[in-house]
Design a protein around this motif. Structure first.
Motif, mmCIF file in Angstrom:
data_model
loop_
_atom_site.group_PDB
_atom_site.id
_atom_site.type_symbol
_atom_site.label_atom_id
_atom_site.label_comp_id
_atom_site.label_asym_id
_atom_site.label_seq_id
_atom_site.Cartn_x
_atom_site.Cartn_y
_atom_site.Cartn_z
ATOM 1 N N ASP A 270 10.612 -5.836 -0.082
ATOM 2 C CA ASP A 270 10.458 -6.887 -1.101
ATOM 3 C C ASP A 270 9.175 -7.692 -0.914
ATOM 4 O O ASP A 270 9.175 -8.925 -1.037
ATOM 5 N N GLU A 272 5.883 -9.480 -1.712
ATOM 6 C CA GLU A 272 5.393 -10.119 -2.928
ATOM 7 C C GLU A 272 3.902 -10.425 -2.827
ATOM 8 O O GLU A 272 3.312 -10.382 -1.744
ATOM 9 N N ASP A 273 3.317 -10.761 -3.968
ATOM 10 C CA ASP A 273 1.885 -11.060 -4.025
ATOM 11 C C ASP A 273 1.511 -12.139 -3.010
ATOM 12 O O ASP A 273 2.161 -13.195 -2.939
ATOM 13 N N ALA A 297 7.027 2.641 -2.489
ATOM 14 C CA ALA A 297 7.008 1.784 -3.673
ATOM 15 C C ALA A 297 7.697 2.514 -4.817
ATOM 16 O O ALA A 297 7.438 3.700 -5.048
ATOM 17 N N LYS A 299 7.279 1.672 -7.916
ATOM 18 C CA LYS A 299 6.330 1.706 -9.025
ATOM 19 C C LYS A 299 4.909 1.565 -8.500
ATOM 20 O O LYS A 299 4.680 1.066 -7.401
ATOM 21 N N GLY A 302 0.906 -1.860 -6.412
ATOM 22 C CA GLY A 302 0.688 -2.583 -5.173
ATOM 23 C C GLY A 302 -0.721 -2.390 -4.637
ATOM 24 O O GLY A 302 -1.337 -1.336 -4.836
ATOM 25 N N THR A 325 12.637 3.439 -2.576
ATOM 26 C CA THR A 325 12.389 2.478 -1.497
ATOM 27 C C THR A 325 12.205 3.162 -0.152
ATOM 28 O O THR A 325 11.385 2.739 0.662
ATOM 29 N N LYS A 351 -1.476 -7.486 -3.947
ATOM 30 C CA LYS A 351 -0.519 -7.290 -5.037
ATOM 31 C C LYS A 351 0.723 -6.657 -4.431
ATOM 32 O O LYS A 351 0.647 -5.609 -3.792
ATOM 33 N N GLY A 353 5.072 -5.549 -4.365
ATOM 34 C CA GLY A 353 5.864 -4.518 -5.009
ATOM 35 C C GLY A 353 6.037 -3.269 -4.180
ATOM 36 O O GLY A 353 6.372 -2.203 -4.714
#
Length: 363
Positions: A270, A272-273, A297, A299, A302, A325, A351, A353
């Motif tokens: 998890d 995050e940015d 990832a 998607k 990242g 994942t 970034k 994700g």
């Protein structure tokens, strides 16, 4: 004690009680009985509302008395303990934080710093239990987990033999020799309240190659050993329950960690940015090293950057989607220059994700 207040229906814990006369009377009688036998030892009292409501309880009735209170899930600012300090100053009575805990390392460090800055001693709840947010963790067992599922209405009632087995194994697991020691919690409580310095989680020595588990980031405060956007539970202040480590496993910082489904290992999840992780590495010889990370990832999107301290080494390497994942891919970041001796390698999610399992370095 949460006892002797007026409105049991609307004020079940006595937080709003304005009188507390029955509680004061009871504690005065108990104190008198104690003093018939013992005139030397300290008498510790607690008001209603988890020791925070002393309306009508004070002034003190004994000259060797300490006022105790609890502190949970609120901001660690001066306002959170002002009422207790006001009692101390008004009545010249020592105060003691008799119970606190049940949160993240970030909260622990900030709470202890606040308390010790104001010359308030503290006790923690608890030293050990099931779960990772305490210095010692009691190991669970499959039989007791069946009992727990039954209590949660999430499974069938275990037979008596299974329940007995689970409870006895749990009792044996409370022996300190069988506990899991959470060095991150101990460090957060003892060292971090007085310093922003970081320490290596494990000794990382780079000669020709080195693999570091992503969860082995440094000991230290948020913003120094790592940076995470959600770090603790402040629901008493904010009205919203939040988490530090969303996986609630392995470490108790703000960093989110999950256990691998198919192996006895853990990974950082998890991400995050703007979040980052720091790894202290001792390098035997200066020079360029190949850096790669084991990432996953669901998607695309990242991006990873790498720093040594505050110096940018590699910027915005794309993390491709792996589709799952726990479908891992070795992502080659490129060459990074490391100095001989201590280096503070930071893996930054410019970034987010994605997830990280390992950092790899080689000549």
């Amino acid at each position: 004690p949460n006892w002797g207040f007026t409105d049991l229906q609307k004020d079940k814990n006595g937080t709003g009680e304005q009188n507390n006369a029955p509680l004061r009377k009871l504690m005065m009688e108990v104190t008198a009985a104690i003093r018939e036998m013992d005139k030397k030892h300290i008498v510790i009292i607690e008001g209603n509302g988890w020791g925070n409501n002393y309306n009508g309880v004070l002034p003190p009735w004994d000259n060797n008395m300490v006022l105790s209170f609890h502190k949970y899930w609120n901001f660690n600012d001066d306002a959170s303990i002002k009422h207790i300090i006001d009692y101390r100053d008004k009545y010249n009575i020592p105060v003691w934080l008799g119970e606190t805990g049940e949160n993240s390392n970030v909260w622990f460090t900030d709470a202890i710093h606040l308390l010790e800055k104001n010359n308030i001693g503290w006790a923690w709840w608890p030293l050990k239990k099931l779960g990772n947010n305490n210095p010692l963790q009691v190991r669970n067992n499959p039989a007791y987990e069946q009992v727990q599922r039954y209590w949660r209405n999430d499974g069938p009632k275990p037979d008596a033999a299974t329940a007995y087995k689970g409870l006895m194994e749990l009792a044996n697991a409370t022996n300190i020799k069988a506990n899991i020691v959470h060095h991150d919690v101990i460090d957060a409580m003892i060292r971090q309240p007085s310093t922003n310095q970081t320490k290596a989680f494990v000794a990382n020595r780079l000669n020709k190659s080195l693999n570091i588990d992503a969860t082995g980031y440094d000991f230290g405060r948020n913003g120094y050993a790592y940076f995470d956007t959600d770090t603790a539970n402040y629901h008493v202040t904010t009205g919203k329950r939040t988490a530090g480590n969303r996986g609630n496993i392995y470490r108790n910082d703000g960093v989110d960690i999950q256990k691998a489904a198919t192996a006895d290992s853990y990974f950082v999840s998890d991400i995050e940015d703007g979040e980052w992780l720091q790894y202290t590495i001792n390098v035997s010889a200066k020079g360029n090293y190949n850096l790669a990370v084991l990432a996953s990832a669901e998607k695309d999107g990242g991006k990873v950057s790498v720093l040594n301290g505050d110096a940018m080494l590699v910027k915005d390497v794309t993390v491709p989607a792996t589709g799952n994942t726990e479908k891992w891919q070795l992502l080659k970041i490129g060459k990074v220059y490391l100095n001989k001796g201590e280096n503070k390698l930071r893996i930054l999610a410019t970034k987010g994700g994605f997830n990280l399992a390992q950092v790899q370095l080689s000549k």
